[in-house]
Design a protein around this motif. Structure first.
Motif, PDB file in Angstrom:
ATOM      1  N   SER A  67     -59.541  12.838 -59.935  1.00 56.93           N
ATOM      2  CA  SER A  67     -59.763  13.653 -58.741  1.00 56.93           C
ATOM      3  C   SER A  67     -60.359  15.005 -59.107  1.00 56.93           C
ATOM      4  O   SER A  67     -61.318  15.466 -58.473  1.00 56.93           O
ATOM      5  N   LEU A 119     -64.007  16.315 -57.796  1.00 53.35           N
ATOM      6  CA  LEU A 119     -64.023  17.533 -56.988  1.00 53.35           C
ATOM      7  C   LEU A 119     -64.907  18.605 -57.619  1.00 53.35           C
ATOM      8  O   LEU A 119     -65.584  19.356 -56.910  1.00 53.35           O
ATOM      9  N   ALA A 177     -53.363  21.054 -53.520  1.00 56.05           N
ATOM     10  CA  ALA A 177     -53.635  19.629 -53.317  1.00 56.05           C
ATOM     11  C   ALA A 177     -52.483  18.741 -53.754  1.00 56.05           C
ATOM     12  O   ALA A 177     -51.759  19.050 -54.709  1.00 56.05           O
ATOM     13  N   CYS A 228     -51.990  14.530 -54.706  1.00 60.58           N
ATOM     14  CA  CYS A 228     -52.724  13.313 -55.020  1.00 60.58           C
ATOM     15  C   CYS A 228     -51.783  12.113 -54.890  1.00 60.58           C
ATOM     16  O   CYS A 228     -50.680  12.117 -55.452  1.00 60.58           O
ATOM     17  N   LEU A 230     -55.397  20.151 -49.326  1.00 56.48           N
ATOM     18  CA  LEU A 230     -56.208  18.998 -49.721  1.00 56.48           C
ATOM     19  C   LEU A 230     -55.292  17.828 -50.043  1.00 56.48           C
ATOM     20  O   LEU A 230     -54.383  17.943 -50.872  1.00 56.48           O
ATOM     21  N   VAL A 246     -55.532  14.024 -51.389  1.00 56.22           N
ATOM     22  CA  VAL A 246     -56.403  13.041 -52.030  1.00 56.22           C
ATOM     23  C   VAL A 246     -55.633  11.736 -52.176  1.00 56.22           C
ATOM     24  O   VAL A 246     -54.519  11.721 -52.707  1.00 56.22           O
ATOM     25  N   SER A 247     -56.230  10.637 -51.723  1.00 56.60           N
ATOM     26  CA  SER A 247     -55.539   9.349 -51.749  1.00 56.60           C
ATOM     27  C   SER A 247     -56.420   8.258 -52.348  1.00 56.60           C
ATOM     28  O   SER A 247     -57.630   8.227 -52.122  1.00 56.60           O
ATOM     29  N   LEU A 302     -59.353  13.409 -48.502  1.00 57.38           N
ATOM     30  CA  LEU A 302     -60.351  12.797 -49.382  1.00 57.38           C
ATOM     31  C   LEU A 302     -59.846  11.461 -49.899  1.00 57.38           C
ATOM     32  O   LEU A 302     -58.769  11.375 -50.494  1.00 57.38           O
ATOM     33  N   HIS A 303     -60.632  10.406 -49.661  1.00 56.04           N
ATOM     34  CA  HIS A 303     -60.281   9.064 -50.135  1.00 56.04           C
ATOM     35  C   HIS A 303     -61.137   8.722 -51.343  1.00 56.04           C
ATOM     36  O   HIS A 303     -62.374   8.698 -51.263  1.00 56.04           O
ATOM     37  N   LEU A 304     -60.490   8.448 -52.474  1.00 56.82           N
ATOM     38  CA  LEU A 304     -61.172   8.022 -53.699  1.00 56.82           C
ATOM     39  C   LEU A 304     -60.715   6.609 -54.027  1.00 56.82           C
ATOM     40  O   LEU A 304     -59.581   6.416 -54.478  1.00 56.82           O
ATOM     41  N   ILE A 358     -66.638   8.009 -53.958  1.00 57.79           N
ATOM     42  CA  ILE A 358     -65.911   8.697 -52.899  1.00 57.79           C
ATOM     43  C   ILE A 358     -65.946   7.803 -51.670  1.00 57.79           C
ATOM     44  O   ILE A 358     -67.006   7.389 -51.218  1.00 57.79           O
ATOM     45  N   ALA A 394     -64.609  11.579 -46.683  1.00 53.86           N
ATOM     46  CA  ALA A 394     -64.222  12.991 -46.717  1.00 53.86           C
ATOM     47  C   ALA A 394     -64.121  13.479 -45.278  1.00 53.86           C
ATOM     48  O   ALA A 394     -65.111  13.450 -44.545  1.00 53.86           O
TER      49      ALA A 394
END
Length: 243
Positions: free
Chosen positions: A32, A36, A85, A87, A124, A126-127, A149-151, A182, A185
């Motif tokens: 992540s 980023l 953030a 995660c 933030l 992030v998943s 944010l999806h990763l 990614i 977003a």
């Protein structure tokens, strides 16, 4: 370099056995941070530990000044926003409770900050799994500036290899491209209309290879990712006061 080696090591280990939950989480945090920084102009560092206050990553988001109509990557035209953030490297889609949890974390830090601080806070999340519709709706209605944010998870190199690579035998770049994917977003009105002044948007961009990802645009111009060579540190003392 450390993040890249850690990620490569994780991919190799995945071939021989199941990674521990802690190690999977560490790999996801490292990946992540790299994405980023490379694509979204954020310079973050891992926090971790018992006194992390529910934060996995923290640092800065380097964006143009609100009154700027230029997407220049010149440091003189960039300002910084504080980023806290979390995660989530989980197979289950994250529900609205994670948004509520992050709201509480951010509110606690807001109370510890000086009322005259010039660096606004952004939450933030992030998943590795896509966000549920309820999660997105909850974030959209939040008064806290939120960025979701999806990763997507990194697949085995053999599965991520393109047909052309299979024929030529050139698969050296495929895992790295997979690492950089990614999924989506999304940010809420408190961030887009508030802190960003309706100047920035995410547009889906497709590379010549056919791989697509959201790209940042500022005032109708493509925003190049940029972070300073030596970004200032943002400490998280035991008292919970950010500096």
């Amino acid at each position: 370099m450390q993040a890249r080696l850690c990620l490569r090591r994780g991919i190799s280990s995945a071939r021989t056995g199941v990674l521990s939950t802690t190690y999977q989480g560490t790999l996801f945090e490292e990946r992540s941070m790299k994405i980023l920084q490379d694509h979204l102009s954020m310079s973050l560092r891992r926090v971790g530990g018992k006194s992390d206050g529910g934060i996995d990553l923290m640092g800065w988001w380097w964006l143009p000044n609100p009154d700027s109509s230029s997407a220049s990557k010149d440091e003189l035209h960039r300002r910084r926003l504080r980023v806290l953030a979390q995660c989530k490297a989980e197979k289950r889609k994250p529900g609205p409770k994670y948004v509520r949890e992050m709201e509480g974390v951010l509110h606690r830090h807001m109370l510890s900050l000086s009322t005259t601080t010039q660096y606004p806070l952004v939450a933030l999340l992030v998943s590795e799994s896509p966000f549920t519709k309820g999660t997105i709706l909850r974030a959209q209605s939040s008064p806290v500036p939120f960025f979701l944010l999806h990763l997507p998870p990194v697949g085995p190199p053999s599965l991520g290899m393109s047909r052309e690579s299979e024929q030529t035998g050139d698969s050296d770049t495929e895992p790295e491209a997979d690492d950089q994917r990614i999924g989506s977003a999304v940010w809420n009105p408190a961030l887009s209309r508030g802190l960003l002044g309706n100047m920035m948007e995410a547009r889906w961009e497709r590379a010549p290879t056919g791989v697509g990802r959201p790209g940042l645009w500022w005032a109708g111009q493509r925003l190049q990712s940029w972070v300073p060579d030596q970004p200032p540190d943002m400490e998280l003392p035991e008292a919970g006061v950010l500096t």
